[in-house]
Design a protein around this motif. Structure first.
Motif, short mmCIF file in Angstrom:
data_model
loop_
_atom_site.label_atom_id
_atom_site.label_comp_id
_atom_site.label_asym_id
_atom_site.label_seq_id
_atom_site.Cartn_x
_atom_site.Cartn_y
_atom_site.Cartn_z
N ARG A 109 0.74 -1.08 -0.08
CA ARG A 109 0.01 0.05 0.13
C ARG A 109 0.85 1.05 -0.16
N TRP A 110 0.51 2.16 -0.59
CA TRP A 110 1.21 3.37 -0.72
C TRP A 110 0.45 4.64 -0.25
N ASP A 111 0.87 5.40 0.67
CA ASP A 111 0.22 6.77 0.94
C ASP A 111 1.03 7.86 0.38
N ALA A 112 0.84 8.16 -0.84
CA ALA A 112 1.51 9.34 -1.62
C ALA A 112 0.79 10.16 -2.11
N ALA A 113 1.42 11.24 -2.23
CA ALA A 113 0.45 12.30 -3.11
C ALA A 113 0.17 11.98 -4.60
N PRO A 114 -0.77 12.39 -5.00
CA PRO A 114 -0.93 12.21 -6.41
C PRO A 114 0.11 12.58 -7.34
N PHE A 115 -0.04 11.95 -8.52
CA PHE A 115 0.95 12.36 -9.84
C PHE A 115 0.00 13.12 -10.60
N PHE A 116 0.66 14.16 -11.13
CA PHE A 116 -0.29 14.99 -12.23
C PHE A 116 0.32 14.96 -13.67
N PHE A 117 -0.39 14.59 -14.62
CA PHE A 117 0.06 14.66 -16.05
C PHE A 117 -0.82 15.33 -16.72
#
Length: 192
Positions: A109-117
């Motif tokens: 599981r990851w608790d990361a900020a979203p990536f934007f493209f």
């Protein structure tokens, strides 16, 4: 690496990209020094609205945010029964982002900020790859390709998806995706 982050230009480059921050966390062995270094380069998380404004300025039809949540079924998919150092790499066009490596976890599981493209066109593909990495090599496990502008997502409304991986049918990637058109309204009607 920690010493390089003391230089303003390196710190600015690392602060501008969450995937660089993840790579720094994975490379720095000394946990206390890693936390100190990362604290100096962290900045507020960008928003989808800011990504849409940037995409509009660059002539794209929209922007997409991708927040990786988890991988399911990895223990069943690999003959050894588990993986170590797995991470997700997402790319669209010339831009690539990655999560931190999750070590020795069958269903990470990851608790990361979203990536934007930026989404440059209706048929622009978003590539999502599951990779396993150790000190000597990176091994691809599975992948998927989506076209955010054609996914039928309502503009600006996040949706959680759980999609099987090509090459690993027992494994799935769970992620939250949100497409927002630079034109406003329905992303399927956006003009390039």
């Amino acid at each position: 690496l920690v010493r390089l982050l003391a230089f303003e230009s390196w710190r600015a480059a690392a602060a501008a990209d969450a995937s660089v921050q993840a790579a720094v966390r994975d490379l720095v062995v000394d946990g206390d020094r890693a936390a100190d270094s990362l604290a100096t380069i962290m900045q507020p998380t960008p928003t989808l609205e800011a990504a849409v404004r940037s995409a509009r300025w660059r002539g794209a039809i929209g922007a997409v945010s991708v927040r990786v949540v988890a991988c399911h079924g990895l223990g069943m998919a690999e003959p050894g029964g588990g993986v170590s150092g797995v991470y997700i790499r997402a790319s669209m066009g010339k831009r690539t982002k990655r999560t931190e490596a999750a070590r020795s976890i069958r269903n990470p599981r990851w608790d990361a900020a979203p990536f934007f493209f930026d989404v440059p066109s209706q048929d622009a593909p978003l590539h999502i790859d599951l990779l396993d990495s150790d000190c000597f090599r990176t091994e691809p496990y599975g992948s998927l390709v989506l076209r955010p502008a054609e996914a039928g997502l309502p503009s600006g409304v996040p949706k959680t998806l759980r999609v099987p991986l090509d090459g690993m049918p027992a494994a799935e990637i769970e992620f939250e995706m949100c497409f927002a058109s630079t034109q406003g309204g329905d992303p399927a009607k956006a003009e390039p």
